[in-house]
Design a protein around this motif. Structure first.
Motif: not given
Length: 282
Positions: A101, A109, A115, A119, A202-203, A215, A231-232, A235, A239
């Motif tokens: 993340k 992070g 990142y 990806q 989750k990633p 972002w 980071p959490d 995401v 989501y």
């Protein structure tokens, strides 16, 4: 489609399907149910990604962390220990952990540049694994003698295809060899997926343009720089937007096959239930 009617499907000596949809709507339940019958070969896209295409990335990342510990570094440098991932159909955590993340390194992070690099690695890996479907469908029969085949895809398949293009290289290849089955959820399922994700973020893999957009939105709305990002929190923010982004893409893919509901899938208890459900849709 591969099967022209319910009768054609029921009479087929070798059934071949590919199931897709958001994670958490029943792809694994369906795949496990069919695999456990002994007549279906289960090809997991995520497992293929983690073992064939990203296994070295995952192992090297773990080794890099181990090299920071003097005791482990000495053992690694002398080839005294081996580090690898223990990926199984039921445990794909090494792939998600490697994806990571973005955000504050103090909270686990990754820098955004790293990142997005990971990806892209995942995007290429998933596309390659999808193209391997035909090979595994033939291999399942020729090598192991399985009469039937199911491909269990990741939730991000919709990010790499253009369902409006009749010549899309991924969908056109898959549709020639598998019946594409979309597991569709309703609004209640969506809200439950969001609640579940909020409890344990989750990633995920994202389409590059979508990731860049959310972002930028997150940084602007919170007046953050990259190192400020939890980071959490990011995401979680992303989501629900990802679900909304993917839904019309799944809808567009539906014309390539059939659609079943998450409730119908959860109600299945035997392979015959699956055969009947597909026949109803055909």
């Amino acid at each position: 489609m591969l099967y022209s009617s319910a009768a054609d499907w029921r009479a087929a000596p070798r059934k071949s399907v590919l199931v897709y949809g958001m994670s958490g709507l029943g792809k694994t339940h369906m795949s496990n149910l069919l695999r456990d019958s002994g007549d279906w070969f289960h090809y997991s896209i995520d497992y293929r990604i983690g073992t064939r295409y990203m296994g070295e990335y995952i192992a090297d990342n773990a080794k890099a962390e181990a090299m920071k510990v003097p005791f482990l570094r000495e053992l690694l440098m002398s080839d005294s220990i081996y580090i690898g991932s223990n990926i199984t159909f039921d445990n794909l955590a090494p792939v998600a952990t490697y994806l990571g993340k973005p955000g504050d390194p103090g909270k686990g992070g990754l820098p955004m540049a790293e990142y997005t690099r990971r990806q892209e690695q995942f995007r290429q890996a998933e596309i390659a694994a999808l193209h391997d479907t035909v090979h595994f469908a033939k291999r399942a029969d020729a090598l192991y003698g399985y009469p039937h085949f199911i491909c269990d895809t990741g939730g991000s398949i919709c990010e790499w295809v253009d369902p409006e293009d009749d010549a899309d290289p991924i969908l056109s290849e898959l549709a020639r060899h598998c019946l594409l089955v979309w597991i569709k959820g309703d609004e209640a399922h969506t809200q439950e997926l969001i609640r579940r994700f909020d409890r344990a973020p989750k990633p995920m893999a994202y389409q590059p343009a979508f990731l860049a957009k959310v972002w930028s939105e997150y940084l602007n709305e919170n007046n953050f720089v990259e190192s400020d990002v939890d980071p959490d929190a990011f995401v979680r923010f992303t989501y629900a937007k990802a679900l909304a982004h993917r839904q019309p893409r799944y809808e567009a893919m539906a014309r390539w096959g059939i659609t079943v509901t998450a409730n119908e899938v959860s109600a299945m208890s035997t392979p015959d239930d699956f055969t009947d459900l597909v026949a109803q849709r055909l």
